[in-house]
Design a protein around this motif. Structure first.
Motif, PDB file in Angstrom:
ATOM      1  N   HIS A  89      48.782 -14.925  11.025  1.00 35.38           N
ATOM      2  CA  HIS A  89      49.789 -14.544  12.021  1.00 35.38           C
ATOM      3  C   HIS A  89      49.700 -15.433  13.254  1.00 35.38           C
ATOM      4  O   HIS A  89      48.611 -15.820  13.685  1.00 35.38           O
ATOM      5  N   LEU A 137      45.275 -13.423   6.021  1.00 43.65           N
ATOM      6  CA  LEU A 137      45.330 -12.963   4.630  1.00 43.65           C
ATOM      7  C   LEU A 137      44.867 -14.081   3.706  1.00 43.65           C
ATOM      8  O   LEU A 137      45.297 -15.230   3.857  1.00 43.65           O
ATOM      9  N   GLU A 160      44.259 -10.909  -1.646  1.00 39.36           N
ATOM     10  CA  GLU A 160      42.877 -10.701  -2.098  1.00 39.36           C
ATOM     11  C   GLU A 160      41.917 -10.394  -0.955  1.00 39.36           C
ATOM     12  O   GLU A 160      40.861  -9.800  -1.177  1.00 39.36           O
ATOM     13  N   HIS A 161      42.256 -10.841   0.240  1.00 37.74           N
ATOM     14  CA  HIS A 161      41.413 -10.571   1.410  1.00 37.74           C
ATOM     15  C   HIS A 161      42.297 -10.337   2.618  1.00 37.74           C
ATOM     16  O   HIS A 161      43.299 -11.042   2.787  1.00 37.74           O
ATOM     17  N   ILE A 162      41.937  -9.384   3.455  1.00 39.48           N
ATOM     18  CA  ILE A 162      42.585  -9.291   4.759  1.00 39.48           C
ATOM     19  C   ILE A 162      41.516  -9.177   5.841  1.00 39.48           C
ATOM     20  O   ILE A 162      40.456  -8.562   5.637  1.00 39.48           O
ATOM     21  N   TYR A 163      41.801  -9.794   6.972  1.00 43.37           N
ATOM     22  CA  TYR A 163      40.901  -9.794   8.126  1.00 43.37           C
ATOM     23  C   TYR A 163      41.705  -9.473   9.381  1.00 43.37           C
ATOM     24  O   TYR A 163      42.795 -10.041   9.578  1.00 43.37           O
ATOM     25  N   PHE A 164      41.175  -8.595  10.207  1.00 46.55           N
ATOM     26  CA  PHE A 164      41.834  -8.263  11.480  1.00 46.55           C
ATOM     27  C   PHE A 164      40.773  -7.717  12.435  1.00 46.55           C
ATOM     28  O   PHE A 164      39.723  -7.231  11.997  1.00 46.55           O
ATOM     29  N   PRO A 165      41.026  -7.751  13.721  1.00 50.73           N
ATOM     30  CA  PRO A 165      40.012  -7.322  14.689  1.00 50.73           C
ATOM     31  C   PRO A 165      39.774  -5.812  14.646  1.00 50.73           C
ATOM     32  O   PRO A 165      40.704  -5.038  14.374  1.00 50.73           O
ATOM     33  N   PRO A 166      38.556  -5.377  14.952  1.00 46.16           N
ATOM     34  CA  PRO A 166      38.269  -3.945  15.064  1.00 46.16           C
ATOM     35  C   PRO A 166      39.149  -3.311  16.142  1.00 46.16           C
ATOM     36  O   PRO A 166      39.579  -3.984  17.083  1.00 46.16           O
ATOM     37  N   GLY A 173      46.626   4.037   8.481  1.00 41.36           N
ATOM     38  CA  GLY A 173      46.885   2.773   7.790  1.00 41.36           C
ATOM     39  C   GLY A 173      47.780   1.811   8.557  1.00 41.36           C
ATOM     40  O   GLY A 173      47.950   0.657   8.146  1.00 41.36           O
TER      41      GLY A 173
ATOM     42  N   MET B   1      35.766 -15.074  15.453  1.00 39.00           N
ATOM     43  CA  MET B   1      35.900 -13.687  15.924  1.00 39.00           C
ATOM     44  C   MET B   1      35.395 -12.723  14.850  1.00 39.00           C
ATOM     45  O   MET B   1      35.652 -12.893  13.678  1.00 39.00           O
ATOM     46  N   GLU B   2      34.675 -11.727  15.301  1.00 40.05           N
ATOM     47  CA  GLU B   2      34.249 -10.656  14.397  1.00 40.05           C
ATOM     48  C   GLU B   2      35.474  -9.893  13.915  1.00 40.05           C
ATOM     49  O   GLU B   2      36.308  -9.491  14.709  1.00 40.05           O
ATOM     50  N   LYS B   3      35.576  -9.742  12.621  1.00 44.74           N
ATOM     51  CA  LYS B   3      36.761  -9.070  12.090  1.00 44.74           C
ATOM     52  C   LYS B   3      36.390  -8.029  11.040  1.00 44.74           C
ATOM     53  O   LYS B   3      35.360  -8.129  10.369  1.00 44.74           O
ATOM     54  N   LYS B   4      37.284  -7.051  10.887  1.00 48.26           N
ATOM     55  CA  LYS B   4      37.214  -6.138   9.757  1.00 48.26           C
ATOM     56  C   LYS B   4      37.690  -6.886   8.511  1.00 48.26           C
ATOM     57  O   LYS B   4      38.563  -7.759   8.603  1.00 48.26           O
ATOM     58  N   HIS B   5      37.166  -6.531   7.365  1.00 55.76           N
ATOM     59  CA  HIS B   5      37.488  -7.225   6.129  1.00 55.76           C
ATOM     60  C   HIS B   5      37.744  -6.201   5.025  1.00 55.76           C
ATOM     61  O   HIS B   5      36.959  -5.280   4.828  1.00 55.76           O
ATOM     62  N   PHE B   6      38.865  -6.358   4.331  1.00 55.74           N
ATOM     63  CA  PHE B   6      39.122  -5.590   3.113  1.00 55.74           C
ATOM     64  C   PHE B   6      39.358  -6.581   1.985  1.00 55.74           C
ATOM     65  O   PHE B   6      40.139  -7.517   2.131  1.00 55.74           O
ATOM     66  N   THR B   7      38.689  -6.354   0.874  1.00 60.99           N
ATOM     67  CA  THR B   7      38.958  -7.141  -0.327  1.00 60.99           C
ATOM     68  C   THR B   7      40.057  -6.452  -1.149  1.00 60.99           C
ATOM     69  O   THR B   7      40.417  -5.289  -0.896  1.00 60.99           O
ATOM     70  N   LEU B  11      41.197  -2.596  -1.106  1.00 58.51           N
ATOM     71  CA  LEU B  11      42.587  -2.183  -0.865  1.00 58.51           C
ATOM     72  C   LEU B  11      43.077  -1.247  -1.963  1.00 58.51           C
ATOM     73  O   LEU B  11      43.767  -0.254  -1.706  1.00 58.51           O
ATOM     74  N   LEU B  22      49.384   0.001   5.534  1.00 58.48           N
ATOM     75  CA  LEU B  22      48.643  -1.212   5.881  1.00 58.48           C
ATOM     76  C   LEU B  22      49.298  -2.456   5.290  1.00 58.48           C
ATOM     77  O   LEU B  22      49.538  -3.439   6.010  1.00 58.48           O
ATOM     78  N   LEU B  26      51.204  -6.164   7.002  1.00 65.82           N
ATOM     79  CA  LEU B  26      50.555  -7.478   6.931  1.00 65.82           C
ATOM     80  C   LEU B  26      51.520  -8.654   7.002  1.00 65.82           C
ATOM     81  O   LEU B  26      51.129  -9.757   7.362  1.00 65.82           O
TER      82      LEU B  26
END
Lengths: 218, 218
Positions: A89, A137, A160-166, A173, B1-7, B11, B22, B26
């Motif tokens: 983004h 993504l 397959e992967h998503i990353y975003f800040p806490p 959701g 940057m520290e990020k949250k991660h979902f595989t 998901l 969610l 995206l």
């Protein structure tokens, strides 16, 4: 309301760039994001796209429209060859650098180097992410669907992967893109921040809509 | 940057509605607009969609993704049967009514009546426009492309008519959606106004980007 009117025939008679700008405005505000790829020989590429579309959530698929002959040809070639790409983004700090990736750099030039954006590798994923992007993504290329009507391609990928800040994901959701500074695009060259009007409850016949609160997870 | 991660696997394990919310976030900000149709027997229908995508400008084509089995089934059936539909931008005055069109009204109910929006007929076009909408497109259905990956359809149409208020089109073809109050969507239920950061010049290697002025035509 009194309105201006253009018919199809009038649209077809417009000067090419004028028509492109107008028609690209008609779909409304849209995603603008950077697609990162790396060729089989290791050359990175980064290109801005504004034609993303949600394909499905279960499983998670995302699509975008690509012209086979456009400046994004390295993107298409790389993701078809290697099978992987990233979608990153734009935010207020990087939208100008993002726009500059649309210049016609030579194949041996990396848009990362040319625009000052930083390639970031995560989770052993082949394609580079954009470090300055808040929402990243990692996408696996599934296939492309040629649109016979004008030769463009709908490129479909699996997320397959998503990353975003806490602190930006709500307990239901909803990911708060506005809090993350994601910008919206309009036309071919315009970038916008946003101000939320509201989130609205799931609509049911005869039931008044309510606001939905955002309850951020850590 | 520290990020949250979902595989991908993480998901897929999420609760269905959480995942839908969610994944729909995206893609970034996106168009939300109302599609107006009328059945062969004259029953009007209005439905909100958030999956529009620019297909081409020469000639002007626009697409959207439709689920065959969703609440929008009347829209799909009507446009396939009659060949025509309208796309109408949302603005701050009508976004709640627009959201309410997603409720599961019965076939014999018109979302125009149920939400208080006004059907407007222009240029002898079969499908109804939304009178309260500032930007209105009259679209001819060309064909739909079934996406085998999940059974959704990419519906492609040709733009036959466009209507917008005087004083909003720039001399270079840029239509100022922000001035017209068009709202952007995010996720499944969030609506946003916008604030323009800038319009940027056509990008060239080694050339600094400049702002592009808006020169409104009458």
């Amino acid at each position: 309301m009194e309105k201006k009117h253009f018919t199809f025939d009038e649209l077809m008679q417009l000067e090419t760039r004028f028509r492109a700008s107008l028609i690209n405005s008609l779909g409304g505000f849209k995603s603008v994001a950077l697609i990162g790829t790396k060729s089989a020989s290791g050359q990175t590429n980064l290109a801005i796209f504004n034609s993303f579309v949600h394909i499905g959530a279960n499983p998670p698929y995302i699509g975008f429209i690509s012209r086979p002959d456009s400046v994004d040809r390295h993107t298409l070639e790389n993701l078809q060859t290697t099978g992987y790409y990233t979608i990153n983004h734009l935010n207020e700090s990087i939208y100008k650098a993002g726009h500059q990736t649309s210049a016609r750099f030579r194949r041996e030039q990396s848009e990362f180097d040319e625009t000052g954006l930083t390639a970031e590798y995560r989770s052993d994923f082949w394609a580079p992410f954009v470090a300055e992007s808040n929402v990243q993504l990692g996408v696996k290329f599934i296939h492309d669907v040629p649109l016979e009507i004008n030769g463009t391609l709908l490129v479909i990928g699996k997320i397959e992967h998503i990353y975003f800040p806490p602190g930006s994901l709500s307990a239901d959701g909803y990911l708060d893109l506005e809090k993350l500074g994601t910008v919206a695009g309009s036309g071919l060259d315009s970038y916008h921040t946003t101000q939320r009007l509201d989130r609205l409850t799931y609509a049911k016949p005869g039931v008044e809509l309510q606001s939905v609160a955002i309850d951020y997870l850590e």
